[in-house]
Write a protein that holds these residues in place. Structure first.
Motif, PDB file in Angstrom:
ATOM      1  N   ARG A 155       0.828  -1.212   0.000  1.00 32.23           N
ATOM      2  CA  ARG A 155       0.000   0.000   0.000  1.00 32.23           C
ATOM      3  C   ARG A 155       0.860   1.258   0.000  1.00 32.23           C
ATOM      4  N   ASP A 156       0.231   2.371  -0.376  1.00 31.73           N
ATOM      5  CA  ASP A 156       0.898   3.668  -0.342  1.00 31.73           C
ATOM      6  C   ASP A 156       0.922   4.215   1.083  1.00 31.73           C
ATOM      7  N   ILE A 157       1.948   4.942   1.408  1.00 32.06           N
ATOM      8  CA  ILE A 157       2.008   5.687   2.670  1.00 32.06           C
ATOM      9  C   ILE A 157       1.241   6.986   2.451  1.00 32.06           C
ATOM     10  N   ILE A 158       0.226   7.223   3.279  1.00 28.83           N
ATOM     11  CA  ILE A 158      -0.654   8.380   3.117  1.00 28.83           C
ATOM     12  C   ILE A 158      -0.151   9.538   3.985  1.00 28.83           C
ATOM     13  N   VAL A 159       0.082  10.669   3.335  1.00 27.18           N
ATOM     14  CA  VAL A 159       0.510  11.874   4.047  1.00 27.18           C
ATOM     15  C   VAL A 159      -0.585  12.924   3.922  1.00 27.18           C
ATOM     16  N   ALA A 197       3.908  11.990  -6.889  1.00 28.23           N
ATOM     17  CA  ALA A 197       4.812  11.530  -7.950  1.00 28.23           C
ATOM     18  C   ALA A 197       5.780  10.458  -7.466  1.00 28.23           C
ATOM     19  N   GLU A 198       5.843  10.229  -6.155  1.00 27.31           N
ATOM     20  CA  GLU A 198       6.755   9.234  -5.584  1.00 27.31           C
ATOM     21  C   GLU A 198       6.048   7.886  -5.467  1.00 27.31           C
ATOM     22  N   PRO A 199       6.529   6.840  -6.132  1.00 27.12           N
ATOM     23  CA  PRO A 199       5.915   5.514  -5.988  1.00 27.12           C
ATOM     24  C   PRO A 199       5.884   5.086  -4.526  1.00 27.12           C
ATOM     25  N   GLY A 200       4.705   4.657  -4.077  1.00 29.68           N
ATOM     26  CA  GLY A 200       4.575   4.204  -2.693  1.00 29.68           C
ATOM     27  C   GLY A 200       4.127   5.286  -1.732  1.00 29.68           C
ATOM     28  N   MET A 201       3.871   6.497  -2.243  1.00 22.59           N
ATOM     29  CA  MET A 201       3.389   7.584  -1.390  1.00 22.59           C
ATOM     30  C   MET A 201       2.170   8.231  -2.028  1.00 22.59           C
ATOM     31  N   GLN A 202       1.306   8.767  -1.188  1.00 21.77           N
ATOM     32  CA  GLN A 202       0.089   9.403  -1.681  1.00 21.77           C
ATOM     33  C   GLN A 202      -0.262  10.560  -0.748  1.00 21.77           C
ATOM     34  N   ALA A 203      -0.631  11.703  -1.330  1.00 18.79           N
ATOM     35  CA  ALA A 203      -0.953  12.903  -0.546  1.00 18.79           C
ATOM     36  C   ALA A 203      -2.464  13.100  -0.455  1.00 18.79           C
ATOM     37  N   ARG A 204      -2.901  13.665   0.666  1.00 19.39           N
ATOM     38  CA  ARG A 204      -4.299  14.036   0.860  1.00 19.39           C
ATOM     39  C   ARG A 204      -4.343  15.425   1.482  1.00 19.39           C
ATOM     40  N   LEU A 205      -4.897  16.392   0.771  1.00 20.17           N
ATOM     41  CA  LEU A 205      -5.008  17.757   1.267  1.00 20.17           C
ATOM     42  C   LEU A 205      -6.254  17.909   2.128  1.00 20.17           C
ATOM     43  N   PHE A 229       0.745  10.031   8.312  1.00 16.61           N
ATOM     44  CA  PHE A 229       1.456  11.199   8.830  1.00 16.61           C
ATOM     45  C   PHE A 229       0.662  12.453   8.491  1.00 16.61           C
ATOM     46  N   PHE A 230       0.799  13.474   9.347  1.00 20.67           N
ATOM     47  CA  PHE A 230       0.068  14.726   9.190  1.00 20.67           C
ATOM     48  C   PHE A 230       1.044  15.890   9.300  1.00 20.67           C
ATOM     49  N   VAL A 231       1.063  16.755   8.279  1.00 26.20           N
ATOM     50  CA  VAL A 231       1.935  17.931   8.317  1.00 26.20           C
ATOM     51  C   VAL A 231       1.099  19.173   8.035  1.00 26.20           C
ATOM     52  N   SER A 232       1.197  20.153   8.933  1.00 24.68           N
ATOM     53  CA  SER A 232       0.450  21.398   8.796  1.00 24.68           C
ATOM     54  C   SER A 232       1.407  22.518   8.385  1.00 24.68           C
ATOM     55  N   PRO A 385       9.632   1.995   7.151  1.00 21.89           N
ATOM     56  CA  PRO A 385       8.369   1.807   6.419  1.00 21.89           C
ATOM     57  C   PRO A 385       7.377   0.942   7.192  1.00 21.89           C
ATOM     58  N   PRO A 386       6.072   1.221   7.091  1.00 24.18           N
ATOM     59  CA  PRO A 386       5.063   0.310   7.633  1.00 24.18           C
ATOM     60  C   PRO A 386       5.186  -1.053   6.959  1.00 24.18           C
ATOM     61  N   ASP A 387       4.930  -2.113   7.699  1.00 27.29           N
ATOM     62  CA  ASP A 387       5.166  -3.476   7.210  1.00 27.29           C
ATOM     63  C   ASP A 387       4.412  -3.805   5.926  1.00 27.29           C
ATOM     64  N   ASP A 388       3.200  -3.240   5.781  1.00 30.50           N
ATOM     65  CA  ASP A 388       2.372  -3.593   4.622  1.00 30.50           C
ATOM     66  C   ASP A 388       2.526  -2.610   3.463  1.00 30.50           C
ATOM     67  N   SER A 389       3.527  -1.754   3.524  1.00 32.83           N
ATOM     68  CA  SER A 389       3.684  -0.705   2.509  1.00 32.83           C
ATOM     69  C   SER A 389       4.619  -1.133   1.383  1.00 32.83           C
ATOM     70  N   LEU A 390       4.514  -0.418   0.258  1.00 34.41           N
ATOM     71  CA  LEU A 390       5.420  -0.632  -0.859  1.00 34.41           C
ATOM     72  C   LEU A 390       6.852  -0.297  -0.455  1.00 34.41           C
ATOM     73  N   PHE A 391       7.001   0.713   0.406  1.00 33.49           N
ATOM     74  CA  PHE A 391       8.331   1.076   0.895  1.00 33.49           C
ATOM     75  C   PHE A 391       9.002  -0.094   1.612  1.00 33.49           C
ATOM     76  N   ALA A 392       8.211  -0.894   2.342  1.00 33.81           N
ATOM     77  CA  ALA A 392       8.768  -2.055   3.046  1.00 33.81           C
ATOM     78  C   ALA A 392       9.267  -3.085   2.039  1.00 33.81           C
TER      79      ALA A 392
END
Length: 446
Positions: A155-159, A197-205, A229-232, A385-392
């Motif tokens: 899965r993608d890591i959601i930021v 644009a990074e494989p394995g990552m996904q953004a949510r505004l 993860f959450f960044v303000s 990376p989270p265990d179930d992520s593409l990054f892992a």
């Protein structure tokens, strides 16, 4: 003579009463009307000459909100409501309940919950009356629970990216009149494009346009998107123009303890922590103990992760801007309060500093700031990376696969995964460039 005097006294009294009634009528007036659309709600702001006295009620068949303003003059023209508003279709005047009042009618497109309140003068604004209309939606909890139970791999890591302020809340204002909200959103969008644009990552505004969101809504949106993860994004300000530089903030321990206490008192939130196990726990006392244990572990993990990422962000920001604080700082910011989502707040510079205000408005500086935050978050999850992520999977050098979606092509996938069209065709024994939706491709190692 006495009769003439009495007549004059009566005339004077009538004139005085007339002037008094005019002064009472002129006690308040609507000086402007502003409408802010958002995906889930609509905010209408009435700029008033004085503190508003108001009352309201709802009507059905058709759905309407009626707002009465006491001793208030109408504004000459009401704005039209654009089609992107999903809660209301029209704003109009109606017959007032008395000669001194003004009645506003909000024609609604669906059932909505009104929240109405007055705001005192601040910054560039005078007295205001704010009308928030929140569209009611059917609960998706059942579907969410089903999705949570599904096993996901690669899965993608959601930021979740939160652009500070917005709509009626401009944030800090720079010397040349720049609003903080107009700095935070473009930086947030740039960061989102880099993450997507990074494989394995996904953004949510949390917000995609110029509208207001409450602090609770910002964090709840991140939770709905199952953010890792959450960044303000914000821009700092001070009473003097001298301070400058970037800084990164994390949740303070005192605020963390306060938030865990609130979650423990809210039994509806226990299910968010316990997942499917919540339905099996019938003993209220045991549920509370288990929730507290999970809260403590979750908050501890969130704070540690947030601080680790904050350190990475400081390192990257140091390469592109002056630092106001050389180490991550802790504070009681309301937006950094999720016990289940690691969070940071990035102050991209001082908008109150004329030189930095000018830089913050440039596309080049916004891009550099967004790139620094992106690199820091990516570096952290590449290492952890989270265990179930593409990054892992990438970290373990396992073969990578991709399931083709609508609109994807070999050239697009080659660019995304940093490989070539010929390498993709060779790895998958393809003789043509044609792809099919649902087709599973092997991604060759670079």
């Amino acid at each position: 003579m006495n009769n003439l005097r009495i007549i004059k006294i009566i005339q004077f009294s009538l004139i005085f009463c007339l002037l008094l009634s005019v002064s009472v009528w002129a006690k308040n007036s609507i000086e402007g009307v502003r409408v802010w659309p958002s995906p889930e709600s609509t905010r209408v702001v009435l700029d008033m000459s004085a503190k508003p006295e108001f009352s309201y009620f709802m009507l059905k068949n058709p759905l309407r909100l009626v707002v009465d303003l006491e001793n208030t003059k109408k504004h000459n023209k009401l704005p039209a409501i654009p089609k992107e508003h999903r809660v209301m279709s029209k704003l109009r005047y109606s017959k007032p309940k008395n000669a001194k009042s003004t009645r506003l009618v909000f024609d609604l497109t669906r059932t909505a919950r009104p929240v109405i309140f007055a705001l005192a003068p601040t910054g560039p604004y005078k007295n205001r009356l704010v009308i928030d209309l929140y569209g009611k939606q059917k609960s998706l909890e059942a579907n969410d629970t089903k999705k949570k139970r599904e096993r996901v791999t690669d899965r993608d890591i959601i930021v979740a990216i939160d652009a500070g302020h917005g709509g009626e809340d401009p944030g800090s204002i720079g010397p040349s009149g720049t609003y903080e909200k107009n700095i935070t959103l473009p930086i947030a969008k740039r960061l989102a494009r880099m993450i997507d644009a990074e494989p394995g990552m996904q953004a949510r505004l949390t917000r995609t346009g110029d509208y207001f969101l409450k602090l609770n809504t910002r964090t709840s949106k991140a939770r709905q998107k199952r953010a890792d993860f959450f960044v303000s994004i914000h821009a700092d300000a001070f009473t003097r123009p001298e301070p400058n530089g970037t800084s990164v903030w994390v949740l303070s321990l005192r605020r963390a303890q306060s938030e865990t206490g609130k979650w423990l008192e809210d039994r509806e939130k226990h299910s968010q922590l316990l997942g499917g196990a919540a339905d099996l726990i019938k003993d209220t006392a045991n549920e509370r103990y288990l929730a507290k244990a999970l809260l403590d572990m979750s908050m501890d993990h969130s704070m540690k992760t947030g601080f680790t990422v904050a350190e990475e962000v400081v390192k990257e920001l140091k390469k592109v801007s002056k630092l106001h604080k050389k180490t991550p700082q802790s504070a009681n910011f309301g937006v950094l309060k999720s016990p289940d989502i690691p969070s940071i707040l990035v102050e991209t510079g001082f908008i109150s500093n004329p030189k930095e205000e000018k830089m913050l408005k440039t596309a080049r500086h916004q891009e550099r700031l967004a790139r620094a935050v992106f690199k820091a978050i990516r570096t952290h999850y590449q290492k952890n990376p989270p265990d179930d992520s593409l990054f892992a999977r990438l970290k373990e050098n396992k073969p990578m696969q991709h399931k083709v979606k609508r609109g994807e092509s070999l050239s697009l996938l080659a660019q995304r995964y940093g490989t070539t069209v010929s390498a993709l065709k060779k790895a998958n024994k393809l003789s043509k460039n044609t792809l099919y939706i649902g087709q599973v491709l092997k991604i060759p190692k670079v």
